[in-house]
Design an enzyme around this catalytic site. Structure first.
Site, PDB file in Angstrom:
ATOM      1  N   LYS A   1       0.830  -1.210   0.000  1.00  0.00           N
ATOM      2  CA  LYS A   1       0.000   0.000   0.000  1.00  0.00           C
ATOM      3  C   LYS A   1       0.861   1.255   0.000  1.00  0.00           C
ATOM      4  O   LYS A   1       0.601   2.217  -0.698  1.00  0.00           O
ATOM      5  CB  LYS A   1      -0.800   0.011   1.310  1.00  0.00           C
ATOM      6  CG  LYS A   1      -2.269   0.002   1.140  1.00  0.00           C
ATOM      7  CD  LYS A   1      -2.963   0.145   2.493  1.00  0.00           C
ATOM      8  CE  LYS A   1      -2.318  -0.660   3.568  1.00  0.00           C
ATOM      9  NZ  LYS A   1      -2.557  -0.288   4.925  1.00  0.00           N
TER      10      LYS A   1
ATOM     11  N   GLU B   1      -2.452   7.484   3.690  1.00  0.00           N
ATOM     12  CA  GLU B   1      -2.545   6.024   3.713  1.00  0.00           C
ATOM     13  C   GLU B   1      -2.993   5.588   5.101  1.00  0.00           C
ATOM     14  O   GLU B   1      -2.427   6.018   6.108  1.00  0.00           O
ATOM     15  CB  GLU B   1      -1.160   5.430   3.397  1.00  0.00           C
ATOM     16  CG  GLU B   1      -1.131   3.919   3.474  1.00  0.00           C
ATOM     17  CD  GLU B   1       0.295   3.342   3.438  1.00  0.00           C
ATOM     18  OE1 GLU B   1       1.255   4.073   3.128  1.00  0.00           O
ATOM     19  OE2 GLU B   1       0.428   2.153   3.762  1.00  0.00           O
TER      20      GLU B   1
ATOM     21  N   ASP C   1     -10.062  -4.541  10.666  1.00  0.00           N
ATOM     22  CA  ASP C   1      -9.396  -4.435  11.971  1.00  0.00           C
ATOM     23  C   ASP C   1     -10.232  -3.530  12.879  1.00  0.00           C
ATOM     24  O   ASP C   1     -10.669  -2.456  12.443  1.00  0.00           O
ATOM     25  CB  ASP C   1      -8.019  -3.761  11.847  1.00  0.00           C
ATOM     26  CG  ASP C   1      -7.036  -4.578  11.014  1.00  0.00           C
ATOM     27  OD1 ASP C   1      -7.327  -5.763  10.771  1.00  0.00           O
ATOM     28  OD2 ASP C   1      -5.991  -4.021  10.620  1.00  0.00           O
TER      29      ASP C   1
ATOM     30  N   PRO D   1     -12.397 -12.434  -2.034  1.00  0.00           N
ATOM     31  CA  PRO D   1     -11.838 -11.639  -0.931  1.00  0.00           C
ATOM     32  C   PRO D   1     -11.968 -10.128  -1.185  1.00  0.00           C
ATOM     33  O   PRO D   1     -12.280  -9.368  -0.270  1.00  0.00           O
ATOM     34  CB  PRO D   1     -10.366 -12.065  -0.895  1.00  0.00           C
ATOM     35  CG  PRO D   1     -10.315 -13.404  -1.547  1.00  0.00           C
ATOM     36  CD  PRO D   1     -11.416 -13.399  -2.564  1.00  0.00           C
TER      37      PRO D   1
ATOM     38  N   CYS E   1      26.227   4.998  12.417  1.00  0.00           N
ATOM     39  CA  CYS E   1      25.753   5.149  13.788  1.00  0.00           C
ATOM     40  C   CYS E   1      26.450   4.136  14.697  1.00  0.00           C
ATOM     41  O   CYS E   1      27.626   4.287  14.996  1.00  0.00           O
ATOM     42  CB  CYS E   1      24.235   5.054  13.839  1.00  0.00           C
ATOM     43  SG  CYS E   1      23.564   5.926  15.249  1.00  0.00           S
TER      44      CYS E   1
ATOM     45  N   GLN F   1      30.490   3.788  16.117  1.00  0.00           N
ATOM     46  CA  GLN F   1      30.886   3.543  17.506  1.00  0.00           C
ATOM     47  C   GLN F   1      31.743   2.278  17.599  1.00  0.00           C
ATOM     48  O   GLN F   1      32.754   2.233  18.306  1.00  0.00           O
ATOM     49  CB  GLN F   1      29.638   3.453  18.394  1.00  0.00           C
ATOM     50  CG  GLN F   1      28.805   4.740  18.361  1.00  0.00           C
ATOM     51  CD  GLN F   1      27.462   4.619  19.060  1.00  0.00           C
ATOM     52  OE1 GLN F   1      27.065   3.544  19.509  1.00  0.00           O
ATOM     53  NE2 GLN F   1      26.733   5.731  19.157  1.00  0.00           N
TER      54      GLN F   1
ATOM     55  N   ARG G   1      21.829   7.637  21.191  1.00  0.00           N
ATOM     56  CA  ARG G   1      22.029   8.207  22.510  1.00  0.00           C
ATOM     57  C   ARG G   1      23.503   8.487  22.797  1.00  0.00           C
ATOM     58  O   ARG G   1      23.862   9.458  23.427  1.00  0.00           O
ATOM     59  CB  ARG G   1      21.580   7.194  23.566  1.00  0.00           C
ATOM     60  CG  ARG G   1      20.280   7.511  24.217  1.00  0.00           C
ATOM     61  CD  ARG G   1      19.883   6.399  25.182  1.00  0.00           C
ATOM     62  NE  ARG G   1      18.714   5.714  24.637  1.00  0.00           N
ATOM     63  CZ  ARG G   1      17.512   6.255  24.593  1.00  0.00           C
ATOM     64  NH1 ARG G   1      17.301   7.459  25.060  1.00  0.00           N
ATOM     65  NH2 ARG G   1      16.498   5.598  24.072  1.00  0.00           N
TER      66      ARG G   1
ATOM     67  N   HIS H   1      22.583   9.019  10.167  1.00  0.00           N
ATOM     68  CA  HIS H   1      22.003   7.991   9.284  1.00  0.00           C
ATOM     69  C   HIS H   1      21.831   8.530   7.862  1.00  0.00           C
ATOM     70  O   HIS H   1      20.760   9.034   7.524  1.00  0.00           O
ATOM     71  CB  HIS H   1      20.648   7.536   9.825  1.00  0.00           C
ATOM     72  CG  HIS H   1      20.747   6.698  11.056  1.00  0.00           C
ATOM     73  ND1 HIS H   1      20.906   5.336  11.006  1.00  0.00           N
ATOM     74  CD2 HIS H   1      20.730   7.030  12.363  1.00  0.00           C
ATOM     75  CE1 HIS H   1      20.978   4.850  12.242  1.00  0.00           C
ATOM     76  NE2 HIS H   1      20.870   5.867  13.085  1.00  0.00           N
TER      77      HIS H   1
ATOM     78  N   GLU I   1      21.281   6.968   5.277  1.00  0.00           N
ATOM     79  CA  GLU I   1      20.304   6.189   4.487  1.00  0.00           C
ATOM     80  C   GLU I   1      18.919   6.838   4.448  1.00  0.00           C
ATOM     81  O   GLU I   1      18.070   6.432   3.667  1.00  0.00           O
ATOM     82  CB  GLU I   1      20.204   4.747   5.009  1.00  0.00           C
ATOM     83  CG  GLU I   1      19.500   4.553   6.343  1.00  0.00           C
ATOM     84  CD  GLU I   1      20.449   4.659   7.549  1.00  0.00           C
ATOM     85  OE1 GLU I   1      21.470   5.367   7.448  1.00  0.00           O
ATOM     86  OE2 GLU I   1      20.143   4.037   8.587  1.00  0.00           O
TER      87      GLU I   1
HETATM   88  N1  GLN Z   1      22.933   2.208  20.255  1.00  0.00           N
HETATM   89  C1  GLN Z   1      23.678   3.324  19.795  1.00  0.00           C
HETATM   90  C2  GLN Z   1      23.267   4.617  20.467  1.00  0.00           C
HETATM   91  O1  GLN Z   1      22.208   4.699  21.031  1.00  0.00           O
HETATM   92  C3  GLN Z   1      23.576   3.454  18.281  1.00  0.00           C
HETATM   93  C4  GLN Z   1      22.210   3.787  17.795  1.00  0.00           C
HETATM   94  C5  GLN Z   1      22.039   3.578  16.321  1.00  0.00           C
HETATM   95  O2  GLN Z   1      22.846   2.920  15.692  1.00  0.00           O
HETATM   96  N2  GLN Z   1      20.980   4.097  15.746  1.00  0.00           N
HETATM   97  O3  GLN Z   1      23.988   5.587  20.440  1.00  0.00           O
END
Ligand code: GLN
Length: 535
Positions: A16, A140, A147, A190, A381, A385, A462, A507, A509
């Site tokens: 959808k 959407e 449901d 259906p 992310c 680390q 975090r 991020h 992406e």
């Molecule tokens: N767990 C890590 C943090 O909280 C990385 C989080 C993540 O990759 N989105 O900083």
């Protein structure tokens, strides 16, 4: 302003969201501006606290909302910029209503689903329309018709369409038309029942999108039209795509879907050619090269857990004229069998975001293997680390270095919480979230890839790179390639003595389009191709 409501019938996972997003692409191709929103009937305030096993990826918007992954499709398929307004859940609706009730805003009235819940939902639709200023608002509705928890949303859109007046709103129902192999027949029942259920609520869908693995044929279309009370030309077939989801807009255009939508909404907006989109699809389908990328994670068996990541890799593949074969590597398997056995022969290694202890040591082994064997490494992310921990342990000799997320007592907390984060209680919506500016360091690979000094990327984490270790790590060969200047936070690192080792705290992406691959992904795939071809 015009409103389109997309509902789903028979089963979930019909695509959808992709259908709604594709309609967005087609309407933009007609010069119309669009915005898209997802209304989810579940009671969580947002999907931020849900496990990827429950919900798939959590998509983050510029303004830091943790939202449904369909918003990722919407942003990738259109030019709309979405915000926290664009994902409404029952949880948000009830939280707001209960807050108002406790404040005494209802002046002694009984608070009810109709009108209070439905008014709240209608209010959000109006807010989205006004704030976006778009020509067309596509909404959407999550879940499947039938449901229990979806009912208030359906009642709200029914009322809303009535108030918007004829010709200003449109109901599109995405449904399954299954092929029963043993009978050799396509079944319409259906769909009939799902539409009947909608009509019971007072919604008459004008267009049916029939998801099917077989071509429907004239007879089936006639039958659906007749029993569902939908015009014959409004029974649209949407077959499973052969190669890529980016074919969906082209397939729907061939079915005259957008033409039909414009007719129902009295929109005079002629379609242009879609040459760029067609070329992109062509590049995705017929690439010259091939590269294997290992994605080392903990939810690798789930299709949806790293949705945007997989799409970003595909976009970068298309930009490099390469098919990206994603090799999903379970981090715990690396712990068991060793890095060489699981990762040898890959063109590149990517460690994506993640939370919690499981598989951490396996990911560290992957980063070490990539660093030592000079395999392109891309850390996102948690992946950054991990790279910092690995470098601290094995290059700087900081024994037991770790993130305090995984070892609160570590002698070398190279990744840790900032002082003012330590008092935060509760897990919902309390991370560093959303778009933040980042200044890139001159002379780094990253700066060259972006082609700009200043960038903005989205966050969801975090823990942070601990600046107490910055000098030591830098001296040993790790460059800081980007910083959030306001708080002097390290956002990007890269290794000096390595063909391509880049990791970011944000991020990337969440900011990539099929026709405009993200610079970091593009660079990673280019380097991985070189590696693959030389190995
Ligand atoms: N767990 C890590 C943090 O909280 C990385 C989080 C993540 O990759 N989105 O900083």
């Amino acid at each position: 302003m015009k409103y389109i409501f997309v509902t789903g019938g028979v089963i979930s996972s019909l695509g959808k969201g992709l259908t709604a997003a594709s309609l967005g692409t087609l309407l933009e191709n007609r010069g119309l501006s669009v915005t898209l929103a997802k209304f989810d009937p579940y009671l969580n305030v947002d999907p931020g606290t849900m496990s990827p096993f429950q919900h798939g990826e959590v998509y983050v918007t510029d303004d830091g909302a943790e939202t449904d992954l369909d918003l990722g499709h919407y942003e990738r398929f259109t030019n709309a910029t979405l915000s926290r307004l664009n994902n409404l859940t029952s949880g948000q609706v009830y939280a707001k209503i209960i807050e108002k009730e406790r404040r005494g805003d209802y002046l002694g009235k009984t608070v009810q689903v109709i009108p209070h819940v439905t008014d709240e939902i209608k209010g959000r639709i109006r807010e989205i329309a006004v704030k976006s200023g778009a020509d067309v608002v596509i909404i959407e509705i999550g879940g499947t018709i039938g449901d229990i928890e979806g009912l208030p949303f359906l009642e709200a859109i029914r009322q809303f369409a009535l108030e918007a007046g004829t010709g200003n709103s449109l109901f599109i129902h995405v449904t399954l038309v299954p092929y029963i192999r043993v009978a050799g027949e396509i079944k319409t029942k259906p769909t009939q029942q799902s539409v009947a259920k909608l009509r019971e609520i007072g919604i008459m869908p004008q267009i049916l999108i029939c998801r099917s693995e077989k071509v429907l044929g004239k007879e089936v279309r006639e039958k659906i039209s007749m029993f569902c009370n939908v015009a014959q030309d409004s029974v649209i077939e949407e077959l499973d795509v052969a190669h890529t989801i980016y074919e969906v807009p082209l397939d729907l255009r061939a079915e005259k879907f957008d033409e039909l939508v414009c007719r129902y909404l009295n929109l005079k907006a002629p379609a242009k050619k879609m040459t760029d989109w067609e070329k992109m699809v062509e590049r995705v389908i017929n690439p010259k090269h091939k590269v294997q990328i290992g994605v080392v994670g903990k939810y690798v068996q789930l299709q949806d857990a790293y949705k945007s990541l997989y799409e970003s890799l595909k976009h970068a593949g298309a930009a490099n004229d390469a098919a990206v074969e994603i090799v999903r590597v379970d981090a715990e398997i690396i712990e068991k069998n060793g890095a060489e056995k699981t990762l040898a022969g890959l063109g590149g290694i990517l460690v994506p975001g993640g939370f919690g202890n499981r598989g951490i040591e396996g990911k560290i082994m992957a980063a070490q293997y990539a660093r030592e064997k000079k395999i392109p490494y891309f850390g996102i992310c948690l992946g950054m680390q991990i790279a910092v921990v690995e470098f601290a342990r094995h290059v700087c000799g900081l024994k037991g270095a770790n993130s305090t997320e995984f070892d609160a007592q570590t002698p070398h907390p190279v990744v840790s919480l900032l002082e003012d984060q330590k008092t935060i209680k509760g897990l919902g919506g309390t991370m560093r979230l959303g778009a933040m500016p980042c200044k890139l360091t001159a002379g780094t690979k990253t700066r060259e890839l972006y082609g700009s000094d200043d960038i903005s990327e989205r966050h969801r984490h975090r823990y942070e790179f601990n600046n107490a270790y910055r000098d030591q790590l830098t001296k040993a060969g790790m460059n800081v390639a980007g910083v959030y200047a306001k708080y002097d936070l390290v956002e990007l690192i890269e290794l000096r003595d390595h063909p391509w080792f880049i990791a970011c705290q944000f991020h990337p992406e969440f900011k990539t389009k099929p026709n405009k691959a993200h610079p970091l992904f593009r660079g990673f795939i280019a380097a991985s191709l070189t590696r693959q071809n030389s190995a």
